[in-house]
Write a protein that holds these residues in place. Structure first.
Motif, PDB file in Angstrom:
ATOM      1  N   LEU A  13       0.764  -1.303   0.259  1.00 43.64           N
ATOM      2  CA  LEU A  13       0.218   0.263  -0.034  1.00 43.64           C
ATOM      3  C   LEU A  13       0.935   1.309   0.127  1.00 43.64           C
ATOM      4  O   LEU A  13       0.645   2.528  -0.122  1.00 43.64           O
ATOM      5  N   ASN A  14       2.028   1.588   1.099  1.00 37.52           N
ATOM      6  CA  ASN A  14       2.391   2.081   0.528  1.00 37.52           C
ATOM      7  C   ASN A  14       3.577   2.453  -0.482  1.00 37.52           C
ATOM      8  O   ASN A  14       3.891   3.738  -0.903  1.00 37.52           O
ATOM      9  N   ARG A  20       1.982   6.830  -7.184  1.00 34.02           N
ATOM     10  CA  ARG A  20       0.645   7.370  -7.204  1.00 34.02           C
ATOM     11  C   ARG A  20       1.313   9.498  -7.170  1.00 34.02           C
ATOM     12  O   ARG A  20       0.742   9.833  -7.564  1.00 34.02           O
ATOM     13  N   CYS A  21       1.724   9.354  -5.542  1.00 26.29           N
ATOM     14  CA  CYS A  21       2.170  10.092  -5.185  1.00 26.29           C
ATOM     15  C   CYS A  21       3.407  11.437  -6.832  1.00 26.29           C
ATOM     16  O   CYS A  21       3.341  12.750  -6.865  1.00 26.29           O
ATOM     17  N   LEU A  25       3.106  14.580  -8.902  1.00 32.60           N
ATOM     18  CA  LEU A  25       3.969  15.936  -8.866  1.00 32.60           C
ATOM     19  C   LEU A  25       4.899  15.938 -10.329  1.00 32.60           C
ATOM     20  O   LEU A  25       4.939  16.986 -10.841  1.00 32.60           O
ATOM     21  N   ARG A  26       4.932  14.744 -11.270  1.00 31.45           N
ATOM     22  CA  ARG A  26       5.553  14.550 -12.196  1.00 31.45           C
ATOM     23  C   ARG A  26       4.270  15.876 -13.161  1.00 31.45           C
ATOM     24  O   ARG A  26       4.942  16.239 -14.317  1.00 31.45           O
ATOM     25  N   ARG A  27       3.306  15.503 -13.042  1.00 32.45           N
ATOM     26  CA  ARG A  27       2.500  15.725 -14.066  1.00 32.45           C
ATOM     27  C   ARG A  27       2.269  17.376 -14.281  1.00 32.45           C
ATOM     28  O   ARG A  27       2.100  17.921 -14.485  1.00 32.45           O
ATOM     29  N   GLN A  28       1.943  17.359 -12.513  1.00 31.08           N
ATOM     30  CA  GLN A  28       2.349  18.679 -12.143  1.00 31.08           C
ATOM     31  C   GLN A  28       2.618  20.085 -12.367  1.00 31.08           C
ATOM     32  O   GLN A  28       2.933  21.199 -13.012  1.00 31.08           O
TER      33      GLN A  28
END
Length: 118
Positions: A13-14, A20-21, A25-28
């Motif tokens: 899960l981690n 996901r984070c 971050l890469r997209r934004q």
């Protein structure tokens, strides 16, 4: 087997959350090195003092015991970091009472007594 399954589940899960984070971050904003910004105000003297204080704490605990070493470490560290005296006194009294109540009275954990008191 339960603890191993729990640890494995948390690892999965981690890891999924980290991926996901990083993807968001890469997209934004794009990924860039921000370590110089994070460590801009890093104080090497405080870092070295705390590291040496931890070593001294372990040595003093071996010689004088847990309670004396803990009080000395707290007073020394807080004084070095220029904490007001009444905060130091309040912190030491509260922490000593809390440690005594939890470890000695409630959990009945034997704490190191040191070579001086054996």
């Amino acid at each position: 087997t339960y603890p191993l399954c729990l640890i494995a589940g948390l690892l999965v899960l981690n890891t999924c959350y980290l991926v996901r984070c990083l993807w968001q971050l890469r997209r934004q904003a794009g990924i860039h090195n921000d370590l110089p910004d994070l460590f801009a105000g890093f104080q090497w003297k405080q870092f070295a003092f705390i590291c040496l204080g931890c070593v001294g704490y372990m040595l003093l605990m071996y010689v004088a015991g847990f309670y004396i070493a803990s009080i000395c470490y707290l007073v020394g560290t807080l004084a070095f970091l220029r904490v007001p005296r009444w905060h130091i006194v309040l912190t030491v009294v509260v922490m000593a009472a809390l440690i005594y109540a939890v470890f000695t009275l409630f959990l009945k954990v034997p704490l190191p007594v040191g070579l001086l008191f054996k």
